[in-house]
Motif scaffolding. Structure first.
Motif, PDB file in Angstrom:
ATOM      1  N   TYR A  47       4.739 -22.280  -1.186  1.00  0.00           N
ATOM      2  CA  TYR A  47       5.220 -21.354  -0.162  1.00  0.00           C
ATOM      3  C   TYR A  47       6.379 -20.570  -0.750  1.00  0.00           C
ATOM      4  CZ  TYR A  47       6.525 -19.748   4.512  1.00  0.00           C
ATOM      5  OH  TYR A  47       6.791 -18.983   5.609  1.00  0.00           O
ATOM      6  N   THR A  48       6.254 -19.252  -0.810  1.00  0.00           N
ATOM      7  CA  THR A  48       7.255 -18.397  -1.426  1.00  0.00           C
ATOM      8  C   THR A  48       7.573 -17.232  -0.499  1.00  0.00           C
ATOM      9  OG1 THR A  48       6.309 -18.905  -3.583  1.00  0.00           O
ATOM     10  CG2 THR A  48       7.784 -17.027  -3.473  1.00  0.00           C
ATOM     11  N   THR A  49       8.854 -16.937  -0.323  1.00  0.00           N
ATOM     12  CA  THR A  49       9.269 -15.761   0.442  1.00  0.00           C
ATOM     13  C   THR A  49       9.230 -14.554  -0.491  1.00  0.00           C
ATOM     14  OG1 THR A  49      10.681 -17.096   1.857  1.00  0.00           O
ATOM     15  CG2 THR A  49      11.109 -14.734   1.816  1.00  0.00           C
ATOM     16  N   LEU A  50       8.583 -13.495  -0.051  1.00  0.00           N
ATOM     17  CA  LEU A  50       8.467 -12.287  -0.861  1.00  0.00           C
ATOM     18  C   LEU A  50       9.691 -11.401  -0.679  1.00  0.00           C
ATOM     19  CD1 LEU A  50       4.756 -11.389  -0.062  1.00  0.00           C
ATOM     20  CD2 LEU A  50       5.632 -12.649  -2.015  1.00  0.00           C
TER      21      LEU A  50
ATOM     22  N   LYS B 162       0.827  -1.206   0.000  1.00  0.00           N
ATOM     23  CA  LYS B 162       0.000   0.000   0.000  1.00  0.00           C
ATOM     24  C   LYS B 162       0.859   1.252   0.000  1.00  0.00           C
ATOM     25  CE  LYS B 162      -3.937  -1.950   2.417  1.00  0.00           C
ATOM     26  NZ  LYS B 162      -4.722  -1.964   3.654  1.00  0.00           N
ATOM     27  N   ASN B 163       0.344   2.284  -0.618  1.00  0.00           N
ATOM     28  CA  ASN B 163       1.005   3.579  -0.611  1.00  0.00           C
ATOM     29  C   ASN B 163       0.219   4.546   0.264  1.00  0.00           C
ATOM     30  OD1 ASN B 163       3.156   5.133  -1.295  1.00  0.00           O
ATOM     31  ND2 ASN B 163       2.366   5.769  -3.274  1.00  0.00           N
ATOM     32  N   ALA B 164      -0.592   3.997   1.158  1.00  0.00           N
ATOM     33  CA  ALA B 164      -1.389   4.764   2.111  1.00  0.00           C
ATOM     34  C   ALA B 164      -1.280   4.032   3.451  1.00  0.00           C
ATOM     35  CB  ALA B 164      -2.837   4.838   1.655  1.00  0.00           C
ATOM     36  N   LEU B 165      -1.901   4.548   4.469  1.00  0.00           N
ATOM     37  CA  LEU B 165      -1.803   3.922   5.790  1.00  0.00           C
ATOM     38  C   LEU B 165      -2.407   2.529   5.781  1.00  0.00           C
ATOM     39  CD1 LEU B 165      -2.642   6.925   8.085  1.00  0.00           C
ATOM     40  CD2 LEU B 165      -0.416   5.942   7.626  1.00  0.00           C
ATOM     41  N   PRO B 166      -1.780   1.523   6.380  1.00  0.00           N
ATOM     42  CA  PRO B 166      -0.435   1.539   6.940  1.00  0.00           C
ATOM     43  C   PRO B 166       0.607   1.554   5.836  1.00  0.00           C
ATOM     44  CG  PRO B 166      -1.319  -0.668   7.067  1.00  0.00           C
ATOM     45  CD  PRO B 166      -2.393   0.198   6.505  1.00  0.00           C
ATOM     46  N   CYS B 167       1.635   2.338   6.022  1.00  0.00           N
ATOM     47  CA  CYS B 167       2.608   2.583   4.955  1.00  0.00           C
ATOM     48  C   CYS B 167       4.015   2.377   5.504  1.00  0.00           C
ATOM     49  CB  CYS B 167       2.417   4.011   4.448  1.00  0.00           C
ATOM     50  SG  CYS B 167       3.387   4.435   3.029  1.00  0.00           S
ATOM     51  N   TYR B 168       4.582   1.200   5.223  1.00  0.00           N
ATOM     52  CA  TYR B 168       5.949   0.909   5.648  1.00  0.00           C
ATOM     53  C   TYR B 168       6.526  -0.191   4.762  1.00  0.00           C
ATOM     54  CZ  TYR B 168       3.525  -2.855   8.178  1.00  0.00           C
ATOM     55  OH  TYR B 168       2.730  -3.916   8.517  1.00  0.00           O
ATOM     56  N   GLU B 169       7.829  -0.347   4.797  1.00  0.00           N
ATOM     57  CA  GLU B 169       8.470  -1.398   4.008  1.00  0.00           C
ATOM     58  C   GLU B 169       8.143  -2.756   4.623  1.00  0.00           C
ATOM     59  OE1 GLU B 169      12.819  -2.567   2.144  1.00  0.00           O
ATOM     60  OE2 GLU B 169      12.704  -1.047   3.702  1.00  0.00           O
ATOM     61  N   ALA B 170       7.635  -3.650   3.811  1.00  0.00           N
ATOM     62  CA  ALA B 170       7.247  -4.985   4.279  1.00  0.00           C
ATOM     63  C   ALA B 170       8.397  -5.944   3.998  1.00  0.00           C
ATOM     64  CB  ALA B 170       5.980  -5.431   3.584  1.00  0.00           C
ATOM     65  N   LYS B 171       9.006  -6.469   5.052  1.00  0.00           N
ATOM     66  CA  LYS B 171      10.139  -7.394   4.930  1.00  0.00           C
ATOM     67  C   LYS B 171       9.770  -8.727   5.565  1.00  0.00           C
ATOM     68  CE  LYS B 171      13.756  -3.892   5.399  1.00  0.00           C
ATOM     69  NZ  LYS B 171      14.887  -3.467   6.229  1.00  0.00           N
ATOM     70  N   GLY B 172      10.213  -9.807   4.929  1.00  0.00           N
ATOM     71  CA  GLY B 172      10.053 -11.133   5.510  1.00  0.00           C
ATOM     72  C   GLY B 172       8.679 -11.747   5.357  1.00  0.00           C
ATOM     73  N   TYR B 173       7.821 -11.172   4.536  1.00  0.00           N
ATOM     74  CA  TYR B 173       6.484 -11.721   4.323  1.00  0.00           C
ATOM     75  C   TYR B 173       6.556 -12.919   3.370  1.00  0.00           C
ATOM     76  CZ  TYR B 173       3.994  -7.977   6.721  1.00  0.00           C
ATOM     77  OH  TYR B 173       3.501  -7.130   7.677  1.00  0.00           O
ATOM     78  N   HIS B 174       5.549 -13.777   3.409  1.00  0.00           N
ATOM     79  CA  HIS B 174       5.507 -14.981   2.593  1.00  0.00           C
ATOM     80  C   HIS B 174       4.153 -15.086   1.895  1.00  0.00           C
ATOM     81  CE1 HIS B 174       9.024 -16.328   4.836  1.00  0.00           C
ATOM     82  NE2 HIS B 174       8.386 -15.953   5.922  1.00  0.00           N
ATOM     83  N   LEU B 175       4.146 -15.784   0.772  1.00  0.00           N
ATOM     84  CA  LEU B 175       2.913 -16.112   0.065  1.00  0.00           C
ATOM     85  C   LEU B 175       2.717 -17.614   0.171  1.00  0.00           C
ATOM     86  CD1 LEU B 175       0.597 -15.097  -1.830  1.00  0.00           C
ATOM     87  CD2 LEU B 175       2.029 -15.898  -3.697  1.00  0.00           C
ATOM     88  N   ALA B 176       1.582 -18.028   0.716  1.00  0.00           N
ATOM     89  CA  ALA B 176       1.277 -19.447   0.871  1.00  0.00           C
ATOM     90  C   ALA B 176       0.050 -19.780   0.036  1.00  0.00           C
ATOM     91  CB  ALA B 176       1.020 -19.777   2.341  1.00  0.00           C
TER      92      ALA B 176
END
Length: 140
Positions: free
Chosen positions: A99-102, A74-88
């Motif tokens: 299962y993929t690490t983003l 997102k480019n709006a709230l909540p707005c922060y760099e997302a690290k360590g997320y996964h797609l299952a």
């Protein structure tokens, strides 16, 4: 003399230890109310902007079929760099099939993920936080 204060918070009921707020997104036992999924979706930093089934079967030796998923931050709230997320990815029985690490995504960035040969089995996809809890999920 003890005087009971006026409750200014709307939705509080009960007395003493039994006081509760009934306007939340989960009930007293932690069961989600209908608004729970909406609040969860609005508070998640990542979302799936598109899901596209790809079926290519030409005369070449190479056959490619699967699902292309575009994940956006997102480019709006909540707005922060997302690290360590996964797609299952899960099948109809709820079993994990992909299962993929983003990659780390800054606000406004996107990432394409291709799940080969998963279209026929894929029933639900979920974006998971670094600690493994589910941030948001989509049924296909």
């Amino acid at each position: 003399m003890y005087r009971r204060s006026i409750i200014t918070q709307m939705g509080e009921e009960g007395e003493g230890r039994l006081r509760r707020r009934v306007h939340g997104s989960a009930g007293l036992c932690g069961n989600p109310k209908p608004s729970y999924e909406t609040v969860k979706r609005e508070c998640a930093p990542l979302y799936i902007s598109s899901i596209k089934a790809i079926n290519t079967d030409d005369n070449s030796d190479e056959r490619t079929s699967g699902v292309e998923i575009v994940i956006a931050n997102k480019n709006a709230l909540p707005c922060y760099e997302a690290k360590g997320y996964h797609l299952a990815g899960f099948d109809g029985a709820g079993c994990l099939i992909s299962y993929t690490t983003l990659e780390p995504l800054k606000p406004g960035e996107t990432q394409k993920i291709f799940l080969a040969d998963a279209h026929s089995q894929l029933a639900r996809i979920a974006i998971q936080r670094p600690n493994g809890t589910e941030s948001i999920s989509y049924f296909i």
